[in-house]
Write a protein that holds these residues in place. Structure first.
Motif, PDB file in Angstrom:
ATOM      1  N   SER A 133       1.665  12.448  -6.013  1.00  0.00           N
ATOM      2  CA  SER A 133       1.195  11.150  -6.510  1.00  0.00           C
ATOM      3  C   SER A 133       1.057  10.196  -5.328  1.00  0.00           C
ATOM      4  N   ARG A 134       0.394   9.088  -5.585  1.00  0.00           N
ATOM      5  CA  ARG A 134       0.223   8.089  -4.529  1.00  0.00           C
ATOM      6  C   ARG A 134       0.298   6.701  -5.128  1.00  0.00           C
ATOM      7  N   ASP A 135       0.705   5.743  -4.314  1.00  0.00           N
ATOM      8  CA  ASP A 135       0.743   4.340  -4.705  1.00  0.00           C
ATOM      9  C   ASP A 135       0.000   3.578  -3.615  1.00  0.00           C
ATOM     10  N   ASN A 136      -1.240   3.256  -3.886  1.00  0.00           N
ATOM     11  CA  ASN A 136      -2.057   2.611  -2.857  1.00  0.00           C
ATOM     12  C   ASN A 136      -1.535   1.228  -2.487  1.00  0.00           C
ATOM     13  N   ALA A 137      -0.957   0.540  -3.434  1.00  0.00           N
ATOM     14  CA  ALA A 137      -0.419  -0.798  -3.146  1.00  0.00           C
ATOM     15  C   ALA A 137       0.742  -0.699  -2.165  1.00  0.00           C
ATOM     16  N   LYS A 138       1.515   0.356  -2.290  1.00  0.00           N
ATOM     17  CA  LYS A 138       2.652   0.553  -1.380  1.00  0.00           C
ATOM     18  C   LYS A 138       2.284   1.429  -0.191  1.00  0.00           C
ATOM     19  N   MET A 139       1.041   1.880  -0.150  1.00  0.00           N
ATOM     20  CA  MET A 139       0.578   2.760   0.928  1.00  0.00           C
ATOM     21  C   MET A 139       1.520   3.953   1.084  1.00  0.00           C
ATOM     22  N   SER A 140       1.804   4.569  -0.015  1.00  0.00           N
ATOM     23  CA  SER A 140       2.774   5.666   0.000  1.00  0.00           C
ATOM     24  C   SER A 140       2.281   6.876  -0.777  1.00  0.00           C
ATOM     25  N   LEU A 141       2.691   8.027  -0.284  1.00  0.00           N
ATOM     26  CA  LEU A 141       2.404   9.316  -0.899  1.00  0.00           C
ATOM     27  C   LEU A 141       3.736   9.937  -1.307  1.00  0.00           C
ATOM     28  N   TYR A 142       3.718  10.654  -2.420  1.00  0.00           N
ATOM     29  CA  TYR A 142       4.951  11.258  -2.912  1.00  0.00           C
ATOM     30  C   TYR A 142       4.732  12.725  -3.268  1.00  0.00           C
ATOM     31  N   LEU A 143       5.836  13.479  -3.245  1.00  0.00           N
ATOM     32  CA  LEU A 143       5.811  14.843  -3.749  1.00  0.00           C
ATOM     33  C   LEU A 143       7.114  15.065  -4.509  1.00  0.00           C
TER      34      LEU A 143
END
Lengths: 115, 110
Positions: A70-80
């Motif tokens: 998943s990703r959170d563009n507002a937080k500029m973060s990628l997750y697994l």
């Protein structure tokens, strides 16, 4: 300066879960596809998963149904999110930016699955 | 066993030219662009060639890529000791609906 910083790795028992994070900076995060690639110590590189700019997701057969990207563009973060972990998932996990090829890699975070 | 086949090792003397092959099939190399990476121990892999034959800025023109049918190649000319590394090809595979890496080629500069 482009930076990708992975975190969240560690030691987990078989069957357990971990959530990897990747903090991006220095570029327009939302404009790039993002990937996770892993490397078992002493072995080759293995593509794990990717998420596109439209949130389209893809998974390697070895992790499908167990891992969620998943990703959170507002937080500029990628997750697994990694569930039902197995010994075979033990590896160094890289976060990668991609457009024309995987053009920028983080330094990786180590995941060890062991009892 | 990867769907992309690379020789496990390659070698050459300083100044020589070496070629590393990457063999695939229609769902992958036959229909999509191939990218090449250099991986030095203890560092993150580095993009060497993208879209079959293009070099990112900063990559010396000693490195070149090509593709023909279901195979691709990476050529390194004027070998230097710092080229000693593992090299990987990667491409999208329509059948697997994901990217696949070749098994990697360990280059030794003699």
């Amino acid at each position: 300066e482009v930076q990708l910083v992975e975190s969240g790795g560690g030691l987990v028992q078989p069957g357990g879960s971990l959530r990897l994070s990747c903090a991006a900076s220095g570029y327009t995060f939302s404009a790039y596809d993002m990937h996770w690639v892993r490397q078992v110590t002493g072995k080759g590189l293995e593509w794990v998963s990717s998420i596109g700019t439209a949130d389209d997701t893809y998974y390697a057969g070895s992790v499908k149904g167990r891992f969620t990207i998943s990703r959170d563009n507002a937080k500029m973060s990628l997750y697994l999110q990694m569930n039902s972990l197995r010994a075979g998932d033990t590896a160094l996990y890289y976060c990668i930016r991609a457009r024309d090829g995987f053009d920028f890699w983080g330094q990786g975070t180590m995941v060890t699955v062991s009892s | 066993q990867s769907v992309l086949t690379q020789p496990p090792s390659a070698s050459g003397a300083p100044g020589q030219r070496v070629t590393i092959s990457c063999s695939g099939s229609s769902p992958n190399i036959g229909g999509h662009s191939v990218h090449w990476y250099q991986h030095l121990p203890g560092t993150a892999p580095k993009l060497l060639i993208y879209s079959n034959d293009k070099r990112p800025s900063g990559v010396p023109d000693r490195f070149s890529g090509s593709k023909s049918g279901t195979s691709a190649s990476l050529a390194i000319s004027g070998l230097r000791s710092e080229d000693e590394a593992a090299y990987y090809c990667v491409v999208w595979d329509d059948s697997l609906r994901g990217h696949v890496f070749g098994g990697g080629t360990k280059l030794t500069v003699l």
